[in-house]
Design a protein around this motif. Structure first.
Motif, PDB file in Angstrom:
ATOM      1  N   CYS A  60       0.833  -1.213   0.000  1.00 12.50           N
ATOM      2  CA  CYS A  60       0.000   0.000   0.000  1.00 12.50           C
ATOM      3  C   CYS A  60       0.867   1.262   0.000  1.00 12.50           C
ATOM      4  CB  CYS A  60      -0.949  -0.004   1.199  1.00 12.50           C
ATOM      5  SG  CYS A  60      -2.299  -1.177   1.035  1.00 12.50           S
ATOM      6  N   LEU A  61       1.973   1.249   0.735  1.00 13.30           N
ATOM      7  CA  LEU A  61       2.910   2.386   0.715  1.00 13.30           C
ATOM      8  C   LEU A  61       3.475   2.573  -0.690  1.00 13.30           C
ATOM      9  CD1 LEU A  61       4.763   4.578   1.888  1.00 13.30           C
ATOM     10  CD2 LEU A  61       6.314   2.765   2.630  1.00 13.30           C
ATOM     11  N   PHE A  62       3.872   1.473  -1.340  1.00 16.29           N
ATOM     12  CA  PHE A  62       4.410   1.536  -2.696  1.00 16.29           C
ATOM     13  C   PHE A  62       3.376   2.122  -3.655  1.00 16.29           C
ATOM     14  CE2 PHE A  62       5.203  -0.385  -6.862  1.00 16.29           C
ATOM     15  CZ  PHE A  62       6.508   0.013  -7.085  1.00 16.29           C
ATOM     16  N   LEU A  63       2.139   1.620  -3.567  1.00 20.89           N
ATOM     17  CA  LEU A  63       1.070   2.127  -4.438  1.00 20.89           C
ATOM     18  C   LEU A  63       0.777   3.592  -4.160  1.00 20.89           C
ATOM     19  CD1 LEU A  63      -1.371  -0.915  -4.381  1.00 20.89           C
ATOM     20  CD2 LEU A  63       0.033  -0.145  -6.301  1.00 20.89           C
ATOM     21  N   THR A  72      -4.400   3.617  -0.229  1.00 23.17           N
ATOM     22  CA  THR A  72      -5.395   3.939   0.798  1.00 23.17           C
ATOM     23  C   THR A  72      -6.744   3.333   0.443  1.00 23.17           C
ATOM     24  OG1 THR A  72      -4.236   6.018   1.209  1.00 23.17           O
ATOM     25  CG2 THR A  72      -6.453   5.839   2.085  1.00 23.17           C
ATOM     26  N   PHE A  73      -7.092   3.365  -0.845  1.00 25.25           N
ATOM     27  CA  PHE A  73      -8.349   2.765  -1.295  1.00 25.25           C
ATOM     28  C   PHE A  73      -8.346   1.253  -1.057  1.00 25.25           C
ATOM     29  CE2 PHE A  73     -11.284   1.238  -4.636  1.00 25.25           C
ATOM     30  CZ  PHE A  73     -12.416   1.933  -4.242  1.00 25.25           C
ATOM     31  N   TRP A  98     -15.824   3.706   5.028  1.00 27.51           N
ATOM     32  CA  TRP A  98     -16.126   4.918   4.273  1.00 27.51           C
ATOM     33  C   TRP A  98     -15.167   6.059   4.603  1.00 27.51           C
ATOM     34  CZ3 TRP A  98     -18.319   4.485  -0.051  1.00 27.51           C
ATOM     35  CH2 TRP A  98     -19.292   3.510  -0.268  1.00 27.51           C
ATOM     36  N   LEU A  99     -14.657   6.117   5.822  1.00 29.17           N
ATOM     37  CA  LEU A  99     -13.649   7.130   6.145  1.00 29.17           C
ATOM     38  C   LEU A  99     -12.363   6.890   5.358  1.00 29.17           C
ATOM     39  CD1 LEU A  99     -14.091   7.563  10.005  1.00 29.17           C
ATOM     40  CD2 LEU A  99     -14.362   9.333   8.260  1.00 29.17           C
ATOM     41  N   ASN A 100     -11.977   5.625   5.193  1.00 26.53           N
ATOM     42  CA  ASN A 100     -10.790   5.311   4.394  1.00 26.53           C
ATOM     43  C   ASN A 100     -11.011   5.608   2.916  1.00 26.53           C
ATOM     44  OD1 ASN A 100      -8.461   4.173   5.968  1.00 26.53           O
ATOM     45  ND2 ASN A 100     -10.139   2.983   6.832  1.00 26.53           N
ATOM     46  N   ILE A 118       1.670  14.033  -1.265  1.00 24.87           N
ATOM     47  CA  ILE A 118       2.433  14.026  -0.009  1.00 24.87           C
ATOM     48  C   ILE A 118       1.616  13.347   1.093  1.00 24.87           C
ATOM     49  CG2 ILE A 118       3.432  15.513   1.778  1.00 24.87           C
ATOM     50  CD1 ILE A 118       4.087  17.480  -0.568  1.00 24.87           C
ATOM     51  N   MET A 119       0.321  13.676   1.177  1.00 23.25           N
ATOM     52  CA  MET A 119      -0.557  13.048   2.163  1.00 23.25           C
ATOM     53  C   MET A 119      -0.609  11.536   1.947  1.00 23.25           C
ATOM     54  SD  MET A 119      -4.617  13.700   2.627  1.00 23.25           S
ATOM     55  CE  MET A 119      -5.620  12.743   3.724  1.00 23.25           C
ATOM     56  N   SER A 120      -0.641  11.118   0.693  1.00 25.34           N
ATOM     57  CA  SER A 120      -0.710   9.702   0.355  1.00 25.34           C
ATOM     58  C   SER A 120       0.540   8.958   0.815  1.00 25.34           C
ATOM     59  CB  SER A 120      -0.889   9.572  -1.157  1.00 25.34           C
ATOM     60  OG  SER A 120      -1.101   8.254  -1.535  1.00 25.34           O
ATOM     61  N   ILE A 121       1.706   9.569   0.635  1.00 24.64           N
ATOM     62  CA  ILE A 121       2.956   8.946   1.079  1.00 24.64           C
ATOM     63  C   ILE A 121       2.984   8.832   2.600  1.00 24.64           C
ATOM     64  CG2 ILE A 121       5.463   9.249   1.201  1.00 24.64           C
ATOM     65  CD1 ILE A 121       5.274  10.491  -1.623  1.00 24.64           C
TER      66      ILE A 121
END
Length: 145
Positions: A60-63, A72-73, A98-100, A118-121
């Motif tokens: 998930c971090l890589f994606l 995150t999805f 749903w929050l995720n 940046i938030m995603s990383i």
């Protein structure tokens, strides 16, 4: 210096580097100082991050690093498959899911202006940190991570 009835008292306060930290007063130490425990206060989106197995958290971090929001999805669906979260006991599995999904959409929509990327990383790094700390907890090892 802290004022006390009838005099003054010196105290050392241990502070954390997280904004919004909640401090709890501890017992006085032998040197006369005061020990303060600092805990990170998590918002609903941050508390909804699921604790996954380490390999899945790394994926998930890589994606999230290369396609913002995708990791995150995917992590949202792990909640439906039984992954734990700090928020499940308060709000339920469906709400945490749903929050995720909402966090993933925020990351995707704001990736154009770099904020979402940046938030995603950072979100992916939090997933890995949670997976590591959960692994230490399951093994009964000290949590210095």
């Amino acid at each position: 210096m802290a004022q006390k009835e009838g005099g003054t008292e010196q105290g050392r306060v241990k502070t954390g580097d997280h904004l919004g930290a909640k401090a709890m007063a501890g017992a006085p130490t032998a040197g006369g100082g005061v020990v303060v425990e600092v805990r990170e206060k998590k918002g609903p989106l941050r508390a909804a991050i699921p604790t996954m197995p380490f390999p899945l958290a790394v994926i998930c971090l890589f994606l999230n690093t290369f396609i913002p929001g995708l990791g995150t999805f995917i992590s949202a669906f792990t909640v439906l498959c039984g992954a734990r979260s700090d928020l499940i006991s308060e709000r339920g599995v469906c709400c945490v899911f749903w929050l995720n999904v909402a966090a993933a959409l925020i990351q995707i929509l704001t990736a154009v202006i770099m904020v979402g990327w940046i938030m995603s990383i950072f979100w992916g790094m939090d997933m890995v940190i949670l997976a590591i700390s959960d692994g230490y907890r399951d093994q009964g090892l000290p949590q210095d991570v």
